[in-house]
Design a protein around this motif. Structure first.
Motif, PDB file in Angstrom:
ATOM      1  N   SER A 129     -66.828  -2.889  -4.701  1.00 46.96           N
ATOM      2  CA  SER A 129     -66.646  -1.446  -4.637  1.00 46.96           C
ATOM      3  C   SER A 129     -67.282  -0.874  -3.378  1.00 46.96           C
ATOM      4  N   ASN A 155     -63.942  -0.181  -7.010  1.00 42.14           N
ATOM      5  CA  ASN A 155     -63.861   1.269  -7.089  1.00 42.14           C
ATOM      6  C   ASN A 155     -64.326   1.913  -5.788  1.00 42.14           C
ATOM      7  N   GLY A 173     -59.225  -0.073  -7.955  1.00 37.44           N
ATOM      8  CA  GLY A 173     -59.927   0.496  -9.094  1.00 37.44           C
ATOM      9  C   GLY A 173     -59.896   2.008  -9.114  1.00 37.44           C
ATOM     10  N   ASP A 174     -60.958   2.603  -9.680  1.00 34.33           N
ATOM     11  CA  ASP A 174     -61.057   4.050  -9.823  1.00 34.33           C
ATOM     12  C   ASP A 174     -61.651   4.677  -8.566  1.00 34.33           C
TER      13      ASP A 174
END
Length: 273
Positions: A129, A155, A173-174
């Motif tokens: 991330s 993310n 991802g987010d």
């Protein structure tokens, strides 16, 4: 050309400015010179060999630099990278890949804030991330990412792609709030959930939501014109990244134009079956 593998012996006490770790530069240096390379550490400079064990890599095509270890206290890894390949087996600090103009930066772990800021070219891939303000503008600059490709397998934090002008950002991802804020051009594709206020101040550019559809701001309106040709070109380009983007060519899309609050001509693209 040849290259080097640098294996971290122990973490530094303070943060280190690692912008000097350039594959092409180190490939032209002797082992002694690599070990003596000065890295800023707090208010001092420390020789690279203080933290890293240095080993040569087999001869190959191009310049290669490999970094092994937990490098979360090492900032600006891949800063202004223009040539060669930089592999990191671990996590890194802030400003990873900022100002990249070419070459390839691959990080197996996470990256801190401001990753790929002001990126102009090349390929930057984060296996984990990233923090806030990835692919955005450097502090004091008007333009964010201006070219190249950023791929984030995990993310991303808030303000992804702030003031982005060109290039492609793909996040599996987010992402946090204000994704694509003040974006001028380029493409951002999101595979997971999106936070609040996507496309705030968007002027041009495309944001693709391959995952769950977000709550759209009221300053965006649906467009009912035929966009099938444009969508197929974009969807096939994104499908090569795999994962949540692979099914995009088989899906239809609903386009929302805005941000009308700034007379923007950008688009939020919501694929659906």
């Amino acid at each position: 050309m040849s290259g080097w593998r640098l294996t971290l012996r122990h973490a530094p006490a303070l943060r280190v400015d690692a912008r000097a770790l350039q594959p092409a530069t180190l490939a032209a240096m002797s082992r002694t010179d690599v070990e003596r390379l000065a890295l800023p550490h707090g208010r001092e400079v420390v020789a690279l060999a203080e933290w890293f064990a240095v080993q040569p890599l087999p001869d190959g095509d191009g310049a290669v630099l490999e970094l092994d270890g937990d490098l979360r206290r090492f900032d600006r890894i891949g800063w202004a990278l223009a040539d060669g390949t930089l592999h990191v087996r671990g996590s890194v600090g802030d400003h990873a890949g900022s100002g990249m103009a070419g070459g390839r930066l691959a990080i197996a772990g996470d990256a801190g804030d401001l990753a790929a800021c002001a990126m102009r070219g090349g390929w930057c891939e984060i296996g984990g991330s990233v923090g806030d303000l990835a692919a955005s503008a450097l502090p004091g600059d008007m333009d964010g990412m201006r070219g190249g490709t950023l791929v984030v397998r995990g993310n991303a934090g808030v303000r992804l792609g702030d003031r982005m002008r060109r290039g492609t950002v793909v996040v599996f991802g987010d992402v946090g709030d204000f994704a694509a804020s003040r974006m001028v051009a380029g493409t951002i594709a999101l595979g997971g959930r999106c936070g609040a206020h996507p496309g705030w101040g968007l002027r041009r550019g495309s944001v693709v939501f391959a995952g769950p559809a977000p709550a759209l701001p009221p300053t965006y309106v649906p467009i009912h014109s035929d966009a099938r040709v444009f969508w197929q070109l974009l969807a096939r380009d994104l499908a090569r990244f795999g994962g949540p983007f692979a099914p995009l060519p088989a899906r239809r899309v609903q386009c929302h134009a805005g941000d009308l609050a700034v007379q923007g001509h950008g688009e939020l693209l919501l694929p659906h079956p």
